[in-house]
Design a protein around this motif. Structure first.
Motif, PDB file in Angstrom:
ATOM      1  N   GLU A  51      13.558  12.045   0.301  1.00  0.00           N
ATOM      2  CA  GLU A  51      12.850  11.790  -0.825  1.00  0.00           C
ATOM      3  C   GLU A  51      13.638  10.039  -1.044  1.00  0.00           C
ATOM      4  O   GLU A  51      14.426  10.648  -2.293  1.00  0.00           O
ATOM      5  CB  GLU A  51      13.220  13.320  -1.797  1.00  0.00           C
ATOM      6  CG  GLU A  51      11.945  14.648  -0.795  1.00  0.00           C
ATOM      7  CD  GLU A  51      13.256  16.045  -1.751  1.00  0.00           C
ATOM      8  OE1 GLU A  51      14.030  15.755  -2.398  1.00  0.00           O
ATOM      9  OE2 GLU A  51      12.361  16.642  -1.882  1.00  0.00           O
ATOM     10  N   ARG A  52      13.095   9.621  -0.884  1.00  0.00           N
ATOM     11  CA  ARG A  52      13.978   8.152  -1.229  1.00  0.00           C
ATOM     12  C   ARG A  52      12.605   7.439  -1.251  1.00  0.00           C
ATOM     13  O   ARG A  52      11.597   7.441  -0.946  1.00  0.00           O
ATOM     14  CB  ARG A  52      14.845   7.428   0.025  1.00  0.00           C
ATOM     15  CG  ARG A  52      15.791   8.532   0.685  1.00  0.00           C
ATOM     16  CD  ARG A  52      16.538   7.848   1.324  1.00  0.00           C
ATOM     17  NE  ARG A  52      16.987   9.428   1.605  1.00  0.00           N
ATOM     18  CZ  ARG A  52      18.710   9.282   1.592  1.00  0.00           C
ATOM     19  NH1 ARG A  52      19.084   8.605   0.398  1.00  0.00           N
ATOM     20  NH2 ARG A  52      19.331   9.640   1.654  1.00  0.00           N
ATOM     21  N   LYS A  53      12.876   5.928  -2.239  1.00  0.00           N
ATOM     22  CA  LYS A  53      12.157   5.266  -2.501  1.00  0.00           C
ATOM     23  C   LYS A  53      12.414   3.897  -3.131  1.00  0.00           C
ATOM     24  O   LYS A  53      13.715   4.399  -3.621  1.00  0.00           O
ATOM     25  CB  LYS A  53      10.970   5.453  -3.813  1.00  0.00           C
ATOM     26  CG  LYS A  53      10.279   4.511  -3.705  1.00  0.00           C
ATOM     27  CD  LYS A  53       8.777   5.404  -4.794  1.00  0.00           C
ATOM     28  CE  LYS A  53       8.218   4.941  -5.617  1.00  0.00           C
ATOM     29  NZ  LYS A  53       9.852   3.886  -6.581  1.00  0.00           N
ATOM     30  N   VAL A  54      11.713   2.730  -2.508  1.00  0.00           N
ATOM     31  CA  VAL A  54      12.718   0.926  -3.420  1.00  0.00           C
ATOM     32  C   VAL A  54      11.516   1.744  -4.549  1.00  0.00           C
ATOM     33  O   VAL A  54      11.215   2.500  -5.181  1.00  0.00           O
ATOM     34  CB  VAL A  54      11.807   0.184  -2.413  1.00  0.00           C
ATOM     35  CG1 VAL A  54      13.098  -0.026  -1.550  1.00  0.00           C
ATOM     36  CG2 VAL A  54      10.590  -0.072  -2.515  1.00  0.00           C
ATOM     37  N   SER A  55      13.066   0.843  -5.472  1.00  0.00           N
ATOM     38  CA  SER A  55      12.526   0.637  -6.849  1.00  0.00           C
ATOM     39  C   SER A  55      11.490  -0.833  -6.713  1.00  0.00           C
ATOM     40  O   SER A  55      10.761  -1.139  -7.613  1.00  0.00           O
ATOM     41  CB  SER A  55      13.334  -0.003  -7.799  1.00  0.00           C
ATOM     42  OG  SER A  55      14.581  -0.648  -7.805  1.00  0.00           O
ATOM     43  N   ASP A  56      11.852  -2.051  -5.848  1.00  0.00           N
ATOM     44  CA  ASP A  56      10.825  -3.052  -6.182  1.00  0.00           C
ATOM     45  C   ASP A  56       9.893  -3.203  -4.427  1.00  0.00           C
ATOM     46  O   ASP A  56      10.639  -3.039  -3.639  1.00  0.00           O
ATOM     47  CB  ASP A  56      11.395  -4.276  -5.780  1.00  0.00           C
ATOM     48  CG  ASP A  56      11.951  -4.291  -7.706  1.00  0.00           C
ATOM     49  OD1 ASP A  56      11.362  -4.465  -8.564  1.00  0.00           O
ATOM     50  OD2 ASP A  56      13.073  -4.822  -7.385  1.00  0.00           O
ATOM     51  N   TYR A  57       8.420  -3.163  -5.151  1.00  0.00           N
ATOM     52  CA  TYR A  57       7.693  -3.074  -3.282  1.00  0.00           C
ATOM     53  C   TYR A  57       8.016  -4.595  -2.604  1.00  0.00           C
ATOM     54  O   TYR A  57       7.313  -5.320  -1.865  1.00  0.00           O
ATOM     55  CB  TYR A  57       6.719  -2.975  -3.942  1.00  0.00           C
ATOM     56  CG  TYR A  57       6.410  -1.166  -3.602  1.00  0.00           C
ATOM     57  CD1 TYR A  57       7.577  -0.479  -3.951  1.00  0.00           C
ATOM     58  CD2 TYR A  57       5.549  -0.438  -2.809  1.00  0.00           C
ATOM     59  CE1 TYR A  57       7.572   0.940  -4.315  1.00  0.00           C
ATOM     60  CE2 TYR A  57       5.120   0.755  -3.078  1.00  0.00           C
ATOM     61  CZ  TYR A  57       6.362   1.331  -4.511  1.00  0.00           C
ATOM     62  OH  TYR A  57       6.049   2.929  -3.664  1.00  0.00           O
ATOM     63  N   ALA A  58       8.661  -5.712  -3.796  1.00  0.00           N
ATOM     64  CA  ALA A  58       8.091  -7.175  -3.292  1.00  0.00           C
ATOM     65  C   ALA A  58       9.591  -7.645  -3.637  1.00  0.00           C
ATOM     66  O   ALA A  58      10.177  -7.714  -4.420  1.00  0.00           O
ATOM     67  CB  ALA A  58       7.544  -7.955  -3.968  1.00  0.00           C
ATOM     68  N   LYS A  59       9.946  -9.219  -2.922  1.00  0.00           N
ATOM     69  CA  LYS A  59      10.594 -10.130  -3.185  1.00  0.00           C
ATOM     70  C   LYS A  59      10.239 -11.717  -2.799  1.00  0.00           C
ATOM     71  O   LYS A  59      10.005 -11.438  -1.280  1.00  0.00           O
ATOM     72  CB  LYS A  59      11.785  -9.858  -2.948  1.00  0.00           C
ATOM     73  CG  LYS A  59      13.206 -10.350  -3.588  1.00  0.00           C
ATOM     74  CD  LYS A  59      14.342  -9.833  -2.763  1.00  0.00           C
ATOM     75  CE  LYS A  59      15.596 -10.876  -3.794  1.00  0.00           C
ATOM     76  NZ  LYS A  59      16.990 -10.378  -3.263  1.00  0.00           N
ATOM     77  N   GLY A  60       9.740 -12.790  -3.400  1.00  0.00           N
ATOM     78  CA  GLY A  60       9.095 -13.604  -3.341  1.00  0.00           C
ATOM     79  C   GLY A  60       8.029 -13.101  -1.984  1.00  0.00           C
ATOM     80  O   GLY A  60       6.812 -13.108  -2.779  1.00  0.00           O
ATOM     81  N   ARG A  61       7.940 -13.551  -1.170  1.00  0.00           N
ATOM     82  CA  ARG A  61       6.702 -13.919   0.031  1.00  0.00           C
ATOM     83  C   ARG A  61       7.073 -12.879   0.596  1.00  0.00           C
ATOM     84  O   ARG A  61       6.752 -12.440   1.757  1.00  0.00           O
ATOM     85  CB  ARG A  61       6.465 -15.601   0.599  1.00  0.00           C
ATOM     86  CG  ARG A  61       6.761 -16.023  -0.293  1.00  0.00           C
ATOM     87  CD  ARG A  61       7.209 -17.762   0.514  1.00  0.00           C
ATOM     88  NE  ARG A  61       5.892 -18.533   0.099  1.00  0.00           N
ATOM     89  CZ  ARG A  61       4.839 -18.394  -0.452  1.00  0.00           C
ATOM     90  NH1 ARG A  61       3.892 -18.518   0.347  1.00  0.00           N
ATOM     91  NH2 ARG A  61       4.610 -19.479  -1.280  1.00  0.00           N
ATOM     92  N   VAL A  62       7.982 -11.968   0.244  1.00  0.00           N
ATOM     93  CA  VAL A  62       8.077 -10.753   1.549  1.00  0.00           C
ATOM     94  C   VAL A  62       7.685  -9.185   0.405  1.00  0.00           C
ATOM     95  O   VAL A  62       8.155  -9.347  -0.991  1.00  0.00           O
ATOM     96  CB  VAL A  62       9.411 -10.588   1.680  1.00  0.00           C
ATOM     97  CG1 VAL A  62      10.088  -9.291   2.574  1.00  0.00           C
ATOM     98  CG2 VAL A  62      10.055 -11.904   2.547  1.00  0.00           C
ATOM     99  N   PHE A  63       6.724  -8.602   1.023  1.00  0.00           N
ATOM    100  CA  PHE A  63       6.254  -7.137   0.606  1.00  0.00           C
ATOM    101  C   PHE A  63       7.447  -6.343   0.946  1.00  0.00           C
ATOM    102  O   PHE A  63       6.938  -6.425   2.626  1.00  0.00           O
ATOM    103  CB  PHE A  63       4.749  -7.462   0.458  1.00  0.00           C
ATOM    104  CG  PHE A  63       4.560  -8.665  -0.213  1.00  0.00           C
ATOM    105  CD1 PHE A  63       4.201  -8.181  -1.365  1.00  0.00           C
ATOM    106  CD2 PHE A  63       4.324  -9.001  -0.135  1.00  0.00           C
ATOM    107  CE1 PHE A  63       3.763  -8.526  -1.960  1.00  0.00           C
ATOM    108  CE2 PHE A  63       3.632 -10.580  -0.463  1.00  0.00           C
ATOM    109  CZ  PHE A  63       4.090 -10.481  -1.841  1.00  0.00           C
TER     110      PHE A  63
END
Ligand code: FAD
Length: 486
Positions: free
Chosen positions: A269-281
């Motif tokens: 049960e895991r998740k990132v908090s940001d789905y994007a950084k700059g030009r990378v998703f």
């Protein structure tokens, strides 16, 4: 230079590639595996996914291939504690389509190939770096050759062990669920088997036993088999293990036969908090993983792809400001949080160990599931038709962020053409058409009649209300459009 490099050709990468290609964006899609998924993995395609898929034009092929599940039940042995029909889901697709993931991927591949794009197999993303203008990626080929590529945007649809996530240095926050689970795709024989158009969850003191129907007369069984012991893996279950489990937990009354897949798995049960950084998703399992309870994982991932595709296409085509992309993380991360919370809650409830807690749970479930309102809410949540973006940067007005109910099979949804466009709903068609003519890259040229003459609405290309104001508030309508337009 390609405009978008998509890493991973699972259901999420394929959906993204097909949508971007439909919008005329040049994509390259790679996968390190020599062949697509061969197993059934994610089995359920839910209502909201179909509503979004309608815009791609490939829903009929899916409906033909799958099995329509009409209800879910919660049982204790041979007693039905509760029953939820899916016919109350407020969607043209008021059922759960049971379709093995290998078929979902096959049909998405057909869609992608029709748009002239082929998945490049045995090509692996090794690493990447980005500048304000582009991304440089290193790819490894099966023959050992390394290739350097430049791309304007990079999207990691590369699953739970995502190279893109690691390359961004993001944490995949969360925990391992703690149980070992078994999975069996088998045939059920005998009167005591649950109905073939129903998802049945048997609650038992030793843990849950869930039966999902699969097309072709088979069923998927999922059950806990004991606590995880660190560093130790279990042998795959045998057919007699599955039979013993069925007899013990599902009230006997049916035989399991003809297995095509017997395996163990564990849940994270895991998740990132940001789905994007700059030009990378990131999208799909690369951004969130959780228990299969409720069958939400693949659906949520595909909906990440739908959400990102029109935004990326409008920015790449120079029609919308790049700031449109800032809405991707908050919108989809909030959905990811909700899905993870619900799946964890359902799993915790199903795996309660204390007998007193189990008895209380069964009592409460029996009582609560007696109410139609509770049944309807459960179905609405699972079908994902309740997803809304009220808090989004793109939502202005009282009903903003709500899903705009799709048409009942009476032609393509508004804004579903080959260019993503917002659709204006106004009683004053002439004024609406004049505004659309000033912003041709953002607004569909044909304003529609609003469901309620007192309101002026702008509906996003993915069928959510962006702006919802009173019918004479043209100043706010123009401001909203200007904020979007490049
Ligand atoms: C046993 C099992 C049962 C499941 N049951 C369900 C269920 O009932 N319901 C449900 O909703 N979900 C279920 N899931 C989860 C579901 O399969 C995933 O949510 C879904 O596959 C996610 O799709 P994805 O496209 O994000 O990632 P994936 O399907 O994992 O695809 C990622 C792709 O990226 C490729 N890749 C990875 N790294 C690289 C790299 N560096 N370079 C190039 N390519 C790369 C991989 O080869 C892979 O093809 C199950 C999963 C498993 C394993």
């Amino acid at each position: 230079m390609h405009q978008v490099l998509i890493v991973g050709a699972g259901p999420v990468g394929l959906t993204l590639a097909a949508e971007l290609s439909r919008y005329g964006v040049q994509v390259r899609i790679i996968d390190r595996s020599p062949h697509p998924t061969e197993t059934s993995k994610a089995l359920v395609v839910w209502s909201r996914t179909f509503e979004l898929m309608d815009r791609m034009g490939c829903t009929p092929a899916f409906l033909d291939a799958g099995l329509h599940a009409r209800a879910a039940s919660i049982r204790n042995g041979r007693t039905v504690l509760g029953h939820t029909g899916f016919d109350t889901i407020a969607s043209p697709y008021n059922f759960a389509l049971m379709l093995p993931q290998c078929d979902t991927e096959r049909l998405l591949n057909v869609q992608l190939q029709a748009l002239g794009v082929a998945v490049e197999r045995e090509v692996e993303l090794l690493g990447f770096s980005q500048t304000p203008t582009h991304v440089e990626a290193r790819l490894g080929h099966a023959d050992g050759r390394e290739e350097g590529v430049e791309t304007s945007w990079l999207v990691g649809c590369d699953g739970a062990h995502s190279t893109v996530l690691h390359g961004l240095g993001f944490a995949f926050q969360g925990v391992a669920q703690g149980d070992d689970w078994m999975l069996a795709d088998v045939r059920l024989e005998g009167e005591g088997a649950p109905p073939a158009n129903e998802i049945a969850t048997f609650l038992h003191r030793d843990g849950p036993f869930v039966v999902f129907p699969i097309p072709g007369g088979r069923s998927r069984i999922v059950a806990t088999v004991g606590k995880t012991v660190a560093g130790q893996s279990r042998p795959d279950p045998t057919l007699s293990d599955v039979q013993a489990m069925a007899d013990e937990r599902a009230g006997g009354g049916f035989r399991v036969a003809d297995p095509v897949w017997l395996a163990n798995f564990r849940i994270n049960e895991r998740k990132v908090s940001d789905y994007a950084k700059g030009r990378v998703f990131l999208a799909g399992d690369a951004a969130h993983v959780h228990s299969p309870a409720g069958g939400q994982g693949m659906n949520t991932g595909m909906q990440d792809a739908f959400n990102l595709s029109w935004k990326l296409a409008m920015v790449i085509r120079g029609e919308a400001r790049a700031s449109l992309l800032d809405s991707y993380t908050p919108e989809r991360s909030a959905v990811g949080d909700m899905v993870l919370r619900n799946a964890t809650r359902m799993t915790d409830m199903g795996t309660l160990a204390h007998p007193a807690a189990q008895a209380a749970r069964n009592l409460v479930l029996r009582f609560m599931l007696g109410f139609h309102a509770v049944q309807d809410r459960m179905a609405a949540t699972m079908s994902e038709v309740e997803i809304a973006y009220a808090k989004s940067l793109l939502s202005i007005g009282r009903h903003a962020g709500d899903r705009f109910p799709p048409p009942q099979h009476d032609g393509p949804a508004p804004g579903s053409g080959t260019m993503p466009r917002f659709v204006l709903f106004s009683a004053d068609q002439a004024r609406g058409a004049a505004l659309a003519a000033r912003f041709p890259g953002v607004l569909d040229p044909r304003p529609r009649t609003p469901p309620d003459a007192q309101s002026l609405l702008i509906v996003r290309p993915d069928g959510y209300v962006g702006l919802s104001v009173t019918s004479n508030d043209w100043a706010e309508t123009e401001r909203f459009t200007q904020l979007l337009a490049a």
